[in-house]
Design a protein around this motif. Structure first.
Motif, mmCIF file in Angstrom:
data_model
loop_
_atom_site.group_PDB
_atom_site.id
_atom_site.type_symbol
_atom_site.label_atom_id
_atom_site.label_comp_id
_atom_site.label_asym_id
_atom_site.label_seq_id
_atom_site.Cartn_x
_atom_site.Cartn_y
_atom_site.Cartn_z
ATOM 1 N N UNK A 192 16.186 -23.251 3.556
ATOM 2 C CA UNK A 192 17.517 -22.658 3.559
ATOM 3 C C UNK A 192 17.463 -21.212 4.043
ATOM 4 N N UNK A 193 16.423 -20.503 3.629
ATOM 5 C CA UNK A 193 16.266 -19.115 4.075
ATOM 6 C C UNK A 193 16.016 -19.051 5.584
ATOM 7 N N UNK A 194 15.103 -19.887 6.074
ATOM 8 C CA UNK A 194 14.806 -19.896 7.510
ATOM 9 C C UNK A 194 16.043 -20.291 8.321
ATOM 10 N N UNK A 195 16.804 -21.268 7.804
ATOM 11 C CA UNK A 195 18.038 -21.665 8.492
ATOM 12 C C UNK A 195 19.049 -20.539 8.542
ATOM 13 N N UNK A 196 19.111 -19.744 7.485
ATOM 14 C CA UNK A 196 20.043 -18.607 7.454
ATOM 15 C C UNK A 196 19.648 -17.552 8.479
ATOM 16 N N UNK A 197 18.352 -17.265 8.569
ATOM 17 C CA UNK A 197 17.887 -16.337 9.601
ATOM 18 C C UNK A 197 18.237 -16.854 10.995
ATOM 19 N N UNK A 198 18.075 -18.157 11.187
ATOM 20 C CA UNK A 198 18.384 -18.764 12.482
ATOM 21 C C UNK A 198 19.865 -18.609 12.814
ATOM 22 N N UNK A 199 20.726 -18.753 11.826
ATOM 23 C CA UNK A 199 22.166 -18.570 12.047
ATOM 24 C C UNK A 199 22.451 -17.151 12.527
ATOM 25 N N UNK A 200 21.894 -16.141 11.848
ATOM 26 C CA UNK A 200 22.136 -14.748 12.235
ATOM 27 C C UNK A 200 21.572 -14.447 13.622
ATOM 28 N N UNK A 201 20.385 -14.972 13.919
ATOM 29 C CA UNK A 201 19.774 -14.707 15.220
ATOM 30 C C UNK A 201 20.527 -15.422 16.338
ATOM 31 N N UNK A 202 21.028 -16.629 16.062
ATOM 32 C CA UNK A 202 21.840 -17.335 17.062
ATOM 33 C C UNK A 202 23.119 -16.574 17.356
ATOM 34 N N UNK A 203 23.771 -16.082 16.300
ATOM 35 C CA UNK A 203 24.987 -15.292 16.492
ATOM 36 C C UNK A 203 24.682 -14.014 17.270
ATOM 37 N N UNK A 204 23.525 -13.404 17.001
ATOM 38 C CA UNK A 204 23.130 -12.208 17.746
ATOM 39 C C UNK A 204 22.951 -12.540 19.226
ATOM 40 N N UNK A 205 22.338 -13.685 19.508
ATOM 41 C CA UNK A 205 22.164 -14.108 20.896
ATOM 42 C C UNK A 205 23.514 -14.302 21.578
ATOM 43 N N UNK A 206 24.466 -14.902 20.879
ATOM 44 C CA UNK A 206 25.786 -15.143 21.466
ATOM 45 C C UNK A 206 26.562 -13.845 21.672
ATOM 46 N N UNK A 207 26.288 -12.834 20.846
ATOM 47 C CA UNK A 207 26.974 -11.545 21.022
ATOM 48 C C UNK A 207 26.586 -10.884 22.332
ATOM 49 N N UNK A 208 25.385 -11.181 22.820
ATOM 50 C CA UNK A 208 24.853 -10.632 24.065
ATOM 51 C C UNK A 208 24.711 -9.105 23.986
ATOM 52 N N UNK A 209 24.311 -8.632 22.830
ATOM 53 C CA UNK A 209 24.064 -7.191 22.663
ATOM 54 C C UNK A 209 22.564 -6.936 22.723
ATOM 55 N N UNK A 210 22.103 -6.330 23.812
ATOM 56 C CA UNK A 210 20.677 -6.058 23.945
ATOM 57 C C UNK A 210 20.203 -5.046 22.910
ATOM 58 N N UNK A 211 21.028 -4.081 22.593
ATOM 59 C CA UNK A 211 20.671 -3.120 21.550
ATOM 60 C C UNK A 211 20.535 -3.831 20.211
ATOM 61 N N UNK A 212 21.411 -4.807 19.970
ATOM 62 C CA UNK A 212 21.323 -5.588 18.744
ATOM 63 C C UNK A 212 20.020 -6.375 18.666
ATOM 64 N N UNK A 213 19.553 -6.922 19.814
ATOM 65 C CA UNK A 213 18.276 -7.634 19.813
ATOM 66 C C UNK A 213 17.149 -6.707 19.364
ATOM 67 N N UNK A 214 17.166 -5.482 19.890
ATOM 68 C CA UNK A 214 16.135 -4.517 19.523
ATOM 69 C C UNK A 214 16.197 -4.162 18.046
ATOM 70 N N UNK A 215 17.423 -3.957 17.526
ATOM 71 C CA UNK A 215 17.583 -3.627 16.103
ATOM 72 C C UNK A 215 17.105 -4.778 15.222
#
Length: 393
Positions: A192-215
């Motif tokens: 459940x924890x790993x799935x939650x991280x995956x949700x946040x990282x997927x949303x970050x990818x969809x945001x297309x914020x390169x600065x966000x990727x670095x953060x």
């Protein structure tokens, strides 16, 4: 507290001075989430148990008072808009209240943190579904629902969800990711924890914020370093292979990034910041209600409408004295968070947030409450709240 979380993460209704699609978010007068915060502050004032001998809250309260004195003067004299002052004050008082209380969660700390994490994950699952339904943003303003879409010929895919811009969304996702890492033991299973991280990282990818990727990378790196038992650390044979794989991933991401952004000019930020600084010096009383429609020159043939920097925009919008007080507030809070955390995770989060805050206008007043709340959870909240009570999986 739960009402604040629900409003912030699912139905962030706010009221604005303007109804224009582009300006309404810049002029939020009040939010439903801050209404819940005010109820929390009133309850805490009546029943809260307070710490004694805390110096930082007193210093922060002094800066907040100075901020309000200058903001009130310039609002009465020049700008005639009080939403920013009121909302920022409520958010900082909320942070102060959490820092000063012996138990700001009324004995239900783990329950409330679990509730927050669950809401954050569910909200971003809905965000991902919303993106694939063809939408970019969802806003509730002046009793109207706004379902935002980018033009079909827009130069890149990006996603905002409940926020005003992809950079705002990336800022919040960075905070949510840090909270999930900090309180990983409150998840019932590792899956459940790993799935939650995956949700946040997927949303970050969809945001297309390169600065966000670095953060996000800084937050995850901090979490990994905190998990290492340095006293009994031993070199493993697989470490070089893992390091090579990580470098390959970084190189691949860097190649894509270099194809999209001019690194030497920081995506044009240096020109924008220089132009904004000239405009600030030319208008020390601030743009006020002209912000969002007035332009300045970043280069002789390039006009922009904001400084792409939270700190410079505070000076540009609200005057040099008000902007300086706001900057002092933010730096004091981030510095205190860094000092209290004393961890790689806290360090990675604060550095990542500073990068985001300096690269775009990624924090508006109606988002400040959630920003400070999660910062408190990750960096300031006392230890001993992350014991796993469920079964591991």
């Amino acid at each position: 507290m739960k009402l604040f979380m629900v409003f912030s993460l699912f139905f962030p209704a706010f009221w604005s001075t303007f109804s224009e699609d582009y300006k309404m978010e810049y002029y939020a007068v009040f939010t439903a989430a801050y209404g819940a915060v005010l109820l929390y502050l009133l309850f805490s004032a009546r029943k809260g148990k307070w710490k004694k001998g805390e110096r930082f809250p007193l210093a922060l309260a002094g800066i907040l008072l100075l901020y309000n004195v200058f903001a009130l003067f310039f609002n009465v004299r020049y700008q005639h808009w009080y939403g920013e002052q009121v909302n920022n004050t409520i958010a900082v008082l909320f942070f102060l209240c959490l820092c000063l209380q012996k138990d700001g969660f009324d004995g239900k700390r783990e329950e409330l943190i679990r509730f927050f994490l669950g809401c954050a994950v569910l909200s971003n699952v809905l965000s991902i579904a919303y993106y694939f339904a063809g939408y970019t943003s969802f806003l509730v303003c002046n009793n109207h629902l706004y379902f935002g879409k980018l033009p079909e010929d827009y130069y890149e895919a990006r996603h905002y969800w409940l926020y005003s811009h992809k950079s705002d969304y990336a800022l919040m996702l960075t905070l949510f990711l840090a909270a999930a890492v900090k309180y990983r033991k409150l998840f019932k299973t590792r899956i459940l924890w790993a799935g939650s991280l995956l949700v946040f990282l997927t949303a970050m990818f969809l945001s297309h914020s390169w600065t966000g990727f670095g953060a996000a990378a800084l937050v995850l790196a901090g979490g990994v370093l905190d998990s290492v038992d340095w006293k009994s650390f031993h070199f493993r044979k697989w470490y070089p292979a893992a390091g090579a794989g990580l470098l390959a991933a970084v190189a691949a991401a860097g190649k894509v990034f270099l194809a999209e952004r001019d690194v030497l000019s920081l995506g044009g930020r240096r020109d924008i910041w220089a132009g904004a600084w000239k405009e600030i010096l030319a208008n020390p009383a601030g743009w006020g209600l002209q912000f969002g429609e007035r332009l300045f020159y970043a280069t002789p043939d390039w006009e922009v409408n904001n400084a792409h920097n939270v700190f410079l925009n505070a000076l540009l919008r609200f005057s040099i004295p008000v902007g300086v007080c706001f900057i002092l507030l933010m730096l004091a809070i981030l510095g205190y968070a860094l000092w209290k955390s004393r961890s790689f995770l806290g360090t990675g989060l604060v550095i990542g947030l500073l990068i985001l805050l300096n690269m775009d206008y990624c924090l508006l007043n109606y988002e400040m409450g959630m920003f400070l709340f999660v910062l408190y959870l990750v960096c300031v909240a006392p230890a001993g709240t992350d014991k796993r009570s469920g079964e591991e999986g």
